[in-house]
Design an enzyme around this catalytic site. Structure first.
Site, PDB file in Angstrom:
ATOM      1  N   CYS A  94      29.744  66.442   4.501  1.00 35.47           N
ATOM      2  CA  CYS A  94      30.029  66.210   3.029  1.00 35.47           C
ATOM      3  C   CYS A  94      31.425  66.031   2.660  1.00 35.47           C
ATOM      4  O   CYS A  94      31.714  65.344   1.698  1.00 35.47           O
ATOM      5  CB  CYS A  94      29.300  67.237   2.388  1.00 35.47           C
ATOM      6  SG  CYS A  94      29.897  68.848   2.866  1.00 35.47           S
TER       7      CYS A  94
ATOM      8  N   ARG B 281      30.400  66.929  17.436  1.00 37.42           N
ATOM      9  CA  ARG B 281      31.112  68.073  17.785  1.00 37.42           C
ATOM     10  C   ARG B 281      31.283  68.204  19.275  1.00 37.42           C
ATOM     11  O   ARG B 281      30.356  68.329  19.901  1.00 37.42           O
ATOM     12  CB  ARG B 281      30.203  69.198  17.084  1.00 37.42           C
ATOM     13  CG  ARG B 281      30.196  69.180  15.709  1.00 37.42           C
ATOM     14  CD  ARG B 281      29.434  70.426  15.208  1.00 37.42           C
ATOM     15  NE  ARG B 281      29.307  70.222  13.687  1.00 37.42           N
ATOM     16  CZ  ARG B 281      28.935  71.195  12.819  1.00 37.42           C
ATOM     17  NH1 ARG B 281      28.541  72.210  13.204  1.00 37.42           N
ATOM     18  NH2 ARG B 281      29.024  70.884  11.548  1.00 37.42           N
TER      19      ARG B 281
ATOM     20  N   GLU C 167      30.817  70.116  21.938  1.00 40.99           N
ATOM     21  CA  GLU C 167      30.065  71.384  22.247  1.00 40.99           C
ATOM     22  C   GLU C 167      30.664  71.844  23.777  1.00 40.99           C
ATOM     23  O   GLU C 167      31.129  71.278  24.338  1.00 40.99           O
ATOM     24  CB  GLU C 167      28.752  71.314  22.219  1.00 40.99           C
ATOM     25  CG  GLU C 167      28.221  70.930  20.779  1.00 40.99           C
ATOM     26  CD  GLU C 167      28.244  72.191  19.858  1.00 40.99           C
ATOM     27  OE1 GLU C 167      28.669  73.467  20.245  1.00 40.99           O
ATOM     28  OE2 GLU C 167      27.819  72.171  18.743  1.00 40.99           O
TER      29      GLU C 167
ATOM     30  N   ARG D 234      21.486  71.604  20.878  1.00 43.20           N
ATOM     31  CA  ARG D 234      22.943  71.615  20.995  1.00 43.20           C
ATOM     32  C   ARG D 234      23.529  70.367  21.414  1.00 43.20           C
ATOM     33  O   ARG D 234      23.465  70.168  22.700  1.00 43.20           O
ATOM     34  CB  ARG D 234      23.414  72.936  21.912  1.00 43.20           C
ATOM     35  CG  ARG D 234      24.748  73.098  21.715  1.00 43.20           C
ATOM     36  CD  ARG D 234      25.339  74.538  22.188  1.00 43.20           C
ATOM     37  NE  ARG D 234      24.958  75.575  21.682  1.00 43.20           N
ATOM     38  CZ  ARG D 234      25.364  76.093  20.549  1.00 43.20           C
ATOM     39  NH1 ARG D 234      26.170  75.577  19.967  1.00 43.20           N
ATOM     40  NH2 ARG D 234      24.643  77.076  19.831  1.00 43.20           N
TER      41      ARG D 234
ATOM     42  N   GLU E  65      22.691  64.933   4.735  1.00 40.78           N
ATOM     43  CA  GLU E  65      23.356  65.800   4.113  1.00 40.78           C
ATOM     44  C   GLU E  65      23.125  65.586   2.691  1.00 40.78           C
ATOM     45  O   GLU E  65      23.117  64.595   1.938  1.00 40.78           O
ATOM     46  CB  GLU E  65      24.932  65.445   4.410  1.00 40.78           C
ATOM     47  CG  GLU E  65      25.812  66.382   3.778  1.00 40.78           C
ATOM     48  CD  GLU E  65      25.972  67.636   4.300  1.00 40.78           C
ATOM     49  OE1 GLU E  65      25.306  68.293   5.361  1.00 40.78           O
ATOM     50  OE2 GLU E  65      26.982  68.524   3.859  1.00 40.78           O
TER      51      GLU E  65
ATOM     52  N   ASP F 251      20.762  80.232   6.521  1.00 45.88           N
ATOM     53  CA  ASP F 251      20.489  79.583   7.681  1.00 45.88           C
ATOM     54  C   ASP F 251      19.039  79.503   7.506  1.00 45.88           C
ATOM     55  O   ASP F 251      18.621  80.660   7.464  1.00 45.88           O
ATOM     56  CB  ASP F 251      21.317  79.953   8.854  1.00 45.88           C
ATOM     57  CG  ASP F 251      22.659  79.433   9.238  1.00 45.88           C
ATOM     58  OD1 ASP F 251      22.992  78.490   8.581  1.00 45.88           O
ATOM     59  OD2 ASP F 251      23.058  79.931  10.199  1.00 45.88           O
TER      60      ASP F 251
ATOM     61  N   GLU G  27      19.037  78.421  14.656  1.00 43.57           N
ATOM     62  CA  GLU G  27      19.542  77.627  13.278  1.00 43.57           C
ATOM     63  C   GLU G  27      19.006  76.149  13.340  1.00 43.57           C
ATOM     64  O   GLU G  27      19.452  75.423  14.071  1.00 43.57           O
ATOM     65  CB  GLU G  27      20.901  77.720  13.194  1.00 43.57           C
ATOM     66  CG  GLU G  27      21.413  77.371  11.908  1.00 43.57           C
ATOM     67  CD  GLU G  27      22.948  76.739  11.737  1.00 43.57           C
ATOM     68  OE1 GLU G  27      23.577  77.061  12.617  1.00 43.57           O
ATOM     69  OE2 GLU G  27      22.901  75.788  11.198  1.00 43.57           O
TER      70      GLU G  27
ATOM     71  N   ASN H  27      20.395  74.436   6.861  1.00 40.67           N
ATOM     72  CA  ASN H  27      21.145  75.203   6.196  1.00 40.67           C
ATOM     73  C   ASN H  27      21.152  74.848   4.764  1.00 40.67           C
ATOM     74  O   ASN H  27      20.803  73.693   4.198  1.00 40.67           O
ATOM     75  CB  ASN H  27      22.585  75.759   6.507  1.00 40.67           C
ATOM     76  CG  ASN H  27      23.547  74.477   6.542  1.00 40.67           C
ATOM     77  OD1 ASN H  27      23.137  73.673   5.910  1.00 40.67           O
ATOM     78  ND2 ASN H  27      24.584  74.578   7.034  1.00 40.67           N
TER      79      ASN H  27
ATOM     80  N   CYS I  26      25.687  72.347  -0.811  1.00 45.53           N
ATOM     81  CA  CYS I  26      25.423  71.395   0.338  1.00 45.53           C
ATOM     82  C   CYS I  26      24.225  71.841   1.233  1.00 45.53           C
ATOM     83  O   CYS I  26      24.184  73.202   1.474  1.00 45.53           O
ATOM     84  CB  CYS I  26      26.563  70.702   1.015  1.00 45.53           C
ATOM     85  SG  CYS I  26      27.254  71.890   2.192  1.00 45.53           S
TER      86      CYS I  26
ATOM     87  N   ARG J   6      17.699  69.001  15.323  1.00 41.88           N
ATOM     88  CA  ARG J   6      17.146  70.406  15.009  1.00 41.88           C
ATOM     89  C   ARG J   6      15.626  70.748  14.718  1.00 41.88           C
ATOM     90  O   ARG J   6      15.098  71.703  15.176  1.00 41.88           O
ATOM     91  CB  ARG J   6      18.139  71.426  14.169  1.00 41.88           C
ATOM     92  CG  ARG J   6      19.547  71.464  14.746  1.00 41.88           C
ATOM     93  CD  ARG J   6      19.875  72.714  15.887  1.00 41.88           C
ATOM     94  NE  ARG J   6      20.831  72.495  16.397  1.00 41.88           N
ATOM     95  CZ  ARG J   6      21.584  73.437  16.319  1.00 41.88           C
ATOM     96  NH1 ARG J   6      21.535  74.301  15.459  1.00 41.88           N
ATOM     97  NH2 ARG J   6      23.211  73.638  17.048  1.00 41.88           N
TER      98      ARG J   6
HETATM   99  N1  SER Z   1      28.231  70.620   5.595  1.00 45.87           N
HETATM  100  C1  SER Z   1      27.573  71.553   6.023  1.00 45.87           C
HETATM  101  C2  SER Z   1      27.801  72.051   7.369  1.00 45.87           C
HETATM  102  O1  SER Z   1      28.460  71.393   8.190  1.00 45.87           O
HETATM  103  C3  SER Z   1      26.106  71.362   5.990  1.00 45.87           C
HETATM  104  O2  SER Z   1      25.715  70.250   6.727  1.00 45.87           O
HETATM  105  O3  SER Z   1      27.007  73.035   7.782  1.00 45.87           O
HETATM  106 ZN    ZN Z   2      28.106  69.991   3.671  1.00 42.68          ZN
END
Ligand code: SER
Ligand code: ZN
Length: 501
Positions: free
Chosen positions: A308, A338, A340, A349, A357, A418, A431, A434, A460, A467
């Site tokens: 976001c 990411r 990880e 993961r 989003e 979460d 998780e 969220n 958001c 997931r």
């Molecule tokens: N921007 C939030 C996050 O990174 C929701 O996706 O967790």
């Molecule tokens: Zn977000």
């Protein structure tokens, strides 16, 4: 956070002047006396503030020695002195050329052990007898830029972090579904690999075959039908190469470094500059990584991480009409990345993942209402359509965690919920999405205002397809016969393709 109450400051500054002031002892004495009574106490509670404890003239240099508490910090006191000094000296046609900082020490109280660390502009750091002493090496302009103050804030944060370690991670159970008898108890990633629904590609990356892609699209269909369409979310396409200016405003620039994928442009797009790289590869069949490293520029940012934040560049600096509110949009235009921790973790993961989003903005009431509507819709999906065993927990807000902070948001009503799903094969929880109320963090960071100047909040919610898949397959397995009927209908027939010998 550590109390600031016992902070103390000591600075010795040298005013460099345009002429000798040897004859002006008395006048300077008066300036100092007045400053100690009034100027260096201004804004501080009675008995607090800064004090010039010593001063000395040497031809065209005036040295002042200032001690203070936190109320008028000694370095600010030094800057406050510029004006009355300039006034007094001006009468003798002497001007101030600048201030040199001869010595600057700060003492920060702390309880318990403290690990010293390196920090820019700090020459020494010593921890002794419940105090951390810092010796700073800064200039007048660094003081003007508030660098000493940011150093103190940083030290306070480190003290808090070292005291609590990772233990302050906030976690509170809000709601839990009934236990559900699992249809499957294996590791879903292993089963997906066995059935050739996915194939490992690279670190934390998989290729998704037609069967699992169909399931992902079914998730998306549900999200469109139950959430995006009825709640009036508009689709946007957000950048996936995110530049530093976004992360400076979103706070990610404070902590994202170990986990981001960096983006480096070539130093030039001149083919000749790159010819040796091309030739090296042609001759050796090896990519000359060191040669390439020399030829690429510094990173301009990194791959999409939280999804976001770049959206806010669309609204940056704008004033939004009240009747536009609530604003609602979503993005599903690309992957998030990411770095990880190493090893293969399966689809729960990932270094590259797919997420829808969802973002909404409005008054605090509108944003809370938006979050509640999402919670209701998700509950309907997970209970009535996917039949999952899941729970809701209150955790450290994602935007704080991604800034390297622990704990809870200060503002009532702000925070991250979460959704966790039970993984029978792990006897643990994952998780899997969220919902967050982000308060005024983003409108503030990106300087977006509301016409009526009222409070402006946002929220958001990240829906990670992998997931959802990890949660669903872990509980229901890969056999559509074991899936809830409603969901099976939405998925349709799974393609029977790609048999390998
Ligand atoms: N921007 C939030 C996050 O990174 C929701 O996706 O967790
Ligand atoms: Zn977000």
């Amino acid at each position: 956070m550590q109390k600031e109450s016992e902070l103390s400051f000591h600075i010795i500054g040298r005013f460099k002047l345009s002429g000798s002031i040897t004859e002006m002892k008395e006048e300077i004495g008066l300036v100092v006396k007045k400053a100690n009574m009034e100027l260096l106490k201004r804004g501080a509670p009675k008995g607090c503030g800064a004090e010039i404890v010593k001063w000395d003239i040497d031809d065209d240099v005036l040295t002042v020695d200032i001690k203070s508490d936190r109320h008028v910090r000694a370095h600010d006191a030094l800057l406050r002195l510029r004006k009355p000094l300039a006034n007094a000296l001006g009468k003798h046609r002497v001007g101030i050329r600048g201030i040199e900082i001869e010595k600057f020490t700060i003492q920060v109280p702390t309880e318990g052990p403290f690990k010293e660390f390196k920090i820019p502009f700090v020459k020494h750091m010593h921890h002794k007898d419940g105090k951390i002493s810092l010796a700073l090496e800064v200039t007048e302009s660094h003081i003007e830029d508030k660098i000493p103050d940011r150093i103190i804030t940083l030290i306070m944060e480190k003290i808090a972090a070292q005291h609590y370690g990772g233990k302050d991670e906030h976690w509170k159970l809000l709601w839990s579904s009934k236990e559900k008898a699992p249809k499957f108890t294996g590791d879903p990633t292993q089963e997906l690999i066995n059935r050739k629904w996915i194939r490992h590609f690279a670190r934390g990356q998989w290729i998704y075959g037609p069967q699992i892609t169909k399931v992902f699209r079914a998730f998306e269909h549900i999200i469109e039908r139950e959430i995006l369409n009825p709640l009036g979310y508009q689709e946007m396409i957000l950048p996936k190469a995110v530049t530093w200016d976004v992360w400076k405003r979103s706070g990610h620039a404070k902590a994202i470094y170990p986990e981001m994928y960096y983006i480096c442009p070539p130093k030039t797009r001149d083919p000749e500059y790159w010819e040796e790289v091309m030739d090296y590869y042609k001759i050796t069949n090896d990519i000359p990584l060191d040669m390439i490293r020399e030829k690429i520029g510094a990173p301009i940012g990194g791959l999409c991480y939280a999804q976001c934040p770049p959206a806010w560049m669309f609204f940056k600096g704008e004033t939004i009409a009240d009747d536009e509110f609530p604003i609602r949009f979503f993005d599903r235009s690309g992957t998030s990345h990411r770095y990880e921790s190493g090893g293969i973790h399966g689809i729960e993961r990932l270094d590259e993942f797919h997420r829808i989003e969802v973002v909404w903005m409005g008054s605090p009431e509108q944003v809370i209402e938006g979050a509640n509507k999402l919670h209701d819709a998700y509950a309907h999906i997970f209970n009535d359509m996917l039949d999952l065993q899941w729970r809701r927990v209150e955790v450290t807000p994602w935007f704080m965690a991604q800034e390297g902070l622990a704990g809870k948001a200060e503002n009532e009503g702000v925070g991250t919920t979460d959704y966790e799903a039970y993984l029978p094969y792990k006897k643990g929880w994952l998780e899997f999405q969220n919902v967050s109320i982000n308060g005024d963090k983003y409108p503030k960071g990106f300087n977006v205002k509301l016409q009526s100047k009222g409070e402006f909040w946002s929220g958001c919610s990240g829906i990670g397809l992998e997931r959802w898949g990890a949660a669903f397959f872990a509980q229901k397995g890969l056999d559509p016969d074991d899936w809830p009927n409603k969901f099976r209908k939405i998925v349709g027939e799974l393609p029977d393709v790609f048999k390998f010998l």
